[in-house]
Design a protein around this motif. Structure first.
Motif, PDB file in Angstrom:
ATOM      1  N   MET A 171       0.843  -1.166   0.000  1.00 17.09           N
ATOM      2  CA  MET A 171       0.000   0.000   0.000  1.00 17.09           C
ATOM      3  C   MET A 171       0.896   1.238   0.000  1.00 17.09           C
ATOM      4  O   MET A 171       1.788   1.368   0.831  1.00 17.09           O
ATOM      5  N   LYS A 172       0.650   2.122  -0.915  1.00 14.47           N
ATOM      6  CA  LYS A 172       1.445   3.332  -1.060  1.00 14.47           C
ATOM      7  C   LYS A 172       0.986   4.382  -0.060  1.00 14.47           C
ATOM      8  O   LYS A 172      -0.155   4.355   0.426  1.00 14.47           O
ATOM      9  N   ILE A 173       1.850   5.332   0.246  1.00 11.43           N
ATOM     10  CA  ILE A 173       1.549   6.368   1.226  1.00 11.43           C
ATOM     11  C   ILE A 173       0.391   7.245   0.749  1.00 11.43           C
ATOM     12  O   ILE A 173      -0.402   7.717   1.560  1.00 11.43           O
ATOM     13  N   ALA A 174       0.265   7.436  -0.553  1.00  9.96           N
ATOM     14  CA  ALA A 174      -0.846   8.233  -1.081  1.00  9.96           C
ATOM     15  C   ALA A 174      -2.174   7.546  -0.788  1.00  9.96           C
ATOM     16  O   ALA A 174      -3.172   8.216  -0.477  1.00  9.96           O
ATOM     17  N   GLU A 175      -2.204   6.230  -0.873  1.00 12.71           N
ATOM     18  CA  GLU A 175      -3.421   5.475  -0.552  1.00 12.71           C
ATOM     19  C   GLU A 175      -3.729   5.580   0.935  1.00 12.71           C
ATOM     20  O   GLU A 175      -4.891   5.678   1.322  1.00 12.71           O
ATOM     21  N   VAL A 176      -2.692   5.567   1.762  1.00 10.20           N
ATOM     22  CA  VAL A 176      -2.870   5.642   3.208  1.00 10.20           C
ATOM     23  C   VAL A 176      -3.447   6.998   3.598  1.00 10.20           C
ATOM     24  O   VAL A 176      -4.348   7.093   4.426  1.00 10.20           O
ATOM     25  N   LYS A 177      -2.935   8.051   2.991  1.00  7.60           N
ATOM     26  CA  LYS A 177      -3.415   9.397   3.309  1.00  7.60           C
ATOM     27  C   LYS A 177      -4.870   9.602   2.895  1.00  7.60           C
ATOM     28  O   LYS A 177      -5.560  10.433   3.470  1.00  7.60           O
ATOM     29  N   GLY A 178      -5.359   8.828   1.941  1.00  2.00           N
ATOM     30  CA  GLY A 178      -6.732   8.939   1.493  1.00  2.00           C
ATOM     31  C   GLY A 178      -7.741   8.276   2.417  1.00  2.00           C
ATOM     32  O   GLY A 178      -8.938   8.506   2.289  1.00  2.00           O
ATOM     33  N   LEU A 179      -7.273   7.484   3.358  1.00  2.93           N
ATOM     34  CA  LEU A 179      -8.175   6.788   4.274  1.00  2.93           C
ATOM     35  C   LEU A 179      -8.560   7.691   5.442  1.00  2.93           C
ATOM     36  O   LEU A 179      -7.794   8.563   5.849  1.00  2.93           O
ATOM     37  N   SER A 180      -9.758   7.459   5.991  1.00  5.09           N
ATOM     38  CA  SER A 180     -10.161   8.191   7.192  1.00  5.09           C
ATOM     39  C   SER A 180      -9.452   7.593   8.401  1.00  5.09           C
ATOM     40  O   SER A 180      -8.879   6.510   8.333  1.00  5.09           O
ATOM     41  N   THR A 181      -9.510   8.294   9.510  1.00  7.55           N
ATOM     42  CA  THR A 181      -8.851   7.827  10.725  1.00  7.55           C
ATOM     43  C   THR A 181      -9.449   6.507  11.192  1.00  7.55           C
ATOM     44  O   THR A 181      -8.723   5.597  11.595  1.00  7.55           O
ATOM     45  N   LYS A 182     -10.752   6.382  11.104  1.00 10.12           N
ATOM     46  CA  LYS A 182     -11.417   5.141  11.513  1.00 10.12           C
ATOM     47  C   LYS A 182     -10.973   3.985  10.615  1.00 10.12           C
ATOM     48  O   LYS A 182     -10.689   2.886  11.092  1.00 10.12           O
ATOM     49  N   GLU A 183     -10.905   4.244   9.330  1.00  7.71           N
ATOM     50  CA  GLU A 183     -10.457   3.220   8.387  1.00  7.71           C
ATOM     51  C   GLU A 183      -9.006   2.822   8.654  1.00  7.71           C
ATOM     52  O   GLU A 183      -8.648   1.650   8.534  1.00  7.71           O
ATOM     53  N   LEU A 184      -8.167   3.796   9.029  1.00  7.74           N
ATOM     54  CA  LEU A 184      -6.763   3.512   9.345  1.00  7.74           C
ATOM     55  C   LEU A 184      -6.664   2.563  10.534  1.00  7.74           C
ATOM     56  O   LEU A 184      -5.907   1.587  10.489  1.00  7.74           O
ATOM     57  N   LYS A 185      -7.436   2.827  11.582  1.00 10.34           N
ATOM     58  CA  LYS A 185      -7.404   1.978  12.772  1.00 10.34           C
ATOM     59  C   LYS A 185      -7.850   0.561  12.438  1.00 10.34           C
ATOM     60  O   LYS A 185      -7.237  -0.415  12.872  1.00 10.34           O
ATOM     61  N   GLU A 186      -8.917   0.451  11.648  1.00 11.50           N
ATOM     62  CA  GLU A 186      -9.418  -0.865  11.255  1.00 11.50           C
ATOM     63  C   GLU A 186      -8.395  -1.601  10.389  1.00 11.50           C
ATOM     64  O   GLU A 186      -8.183  -2.802  10.537  1.00 11.50           O
ATOM     65  N   LYS A 187      -7.755  -0.866   9.492  1.00 12.89           N
ATOM     66  CA  LYS A 187      -6.761  -1.458   8.596  1.00 12.89           C
ATOM     67  C   LYS A 187      -5.542  -1.948   9.377  1.00 12.89           C
ATOM     68  O   LYS A 187      -5.017  -3.025   9.092  1.00 12.89           O
ATOM     69  N   VAL A 188      -5.107  -1.177  10.383  1.00 11.22           N
ATOM     70  CA  VAL A 188      -3.970  -1.587  11.209  1.00 11.22           C
ATOM     71  C   VAL A 188      -4.304  -2.895  11.923  1.00 11.22           C
ATOM     72  O   VAL A 188      -3.496  -3.824  11.942  1.00 11.22           O
ATOM     73  N   ASP A 189      -5.493  -2.970  12.508  1.00 12.28           N
ATOM     74  CA  ASP A 189      -5.903  -4.192  13.211  1.00 12.28           C
ATOM     75  C   ASP A 189      -5.964  -5.386  12.260  1.00 12.28           C
ATOM     76  O   ASP A 189      -5.486  -6.474  12.586  1.00 12.28           O
ATOM     77  N   ALA A 190      -6.542  -5.175  11.090  1.00 14.53           N
ATOM     78  CA  ALA A 190      -6.676  -6.263  10.117  1.00 14.53           C
ATOM     79  C   ALA A 190      -5.309  -6.722   9.607  1.00 14.53           C
ATOM     80  O   ALA A 190      -5.047  -7.933   9.509  1.00 14.53           O
ATOM     81  N   GLU A 191      -4.440  -5.779   9.308  1.00 16.37           N
ATOM     82  CA  GLU A 191      -3.116  -6.119   8.792  1.00 16.37           C
ATOM     83  C   GLU A 191      -2.264  -6.804   9.864  1.00 16.37           C
ATOM     84  O   GLU A 191      -1.502  -7.720   9.565  1.00 16.37           O
ATOM     85  N   ALA A 192      -2.399  -6.367  11.115  1.00 14.64           N
ATOM     86  CA  ALA A 192      -1.645  -6.996  12.202  1.00 14.64           C
ATOM     87  C   ALA A 192      -2.094  -8.440  12.398  1.00 14.64           C
ATOM     88  O   ALA A 192      -1.258  -9.332  12.600  1.00 14.64           O
TER      89      ALA A 192
END
Length: 66
Positions: free
Chosen positions: A1-22
């Motif tokens: 996942m590129k940094i540009a894609e990461v910046k496009g996510l909301s904060t809630k989506e970021l938290k969910e993505k971190v949990d899922a990826e971990a």
């Protein structure tokens, strides 16, 4: 996942993505210990993706606090 894609996510989506990826990383490590993965470099790639997500999340928290 590129940094540009990461910046496009909301904060809630970021938290969910971190949990899922971990969870995915943990499962991948377990699978790799039982039988070797076809491409063990995926573990490294996933670790770096998690780091990118956490970095962006931390930067957003810093902006809110300032």
């Amino acid at each position: 996942m590129k940094i540009a894609e990461v910046k496009g996510l909301s904060t809630k989506e970021l938290k969910e993505k971190v949990d899922a990826e971990a969870a995915s990383l943990d499962q991948m490590k377990i699978n790799h210990s039982v039988s070797p993965l076809d491409n063990p470099a995926k573990i490294k790639q996933l670790r770096r993706t998690i780091a990118r997500l956490k970095t962006e999340l931390h930067q957003r928290e810093q902006q809110v606090n300032n």
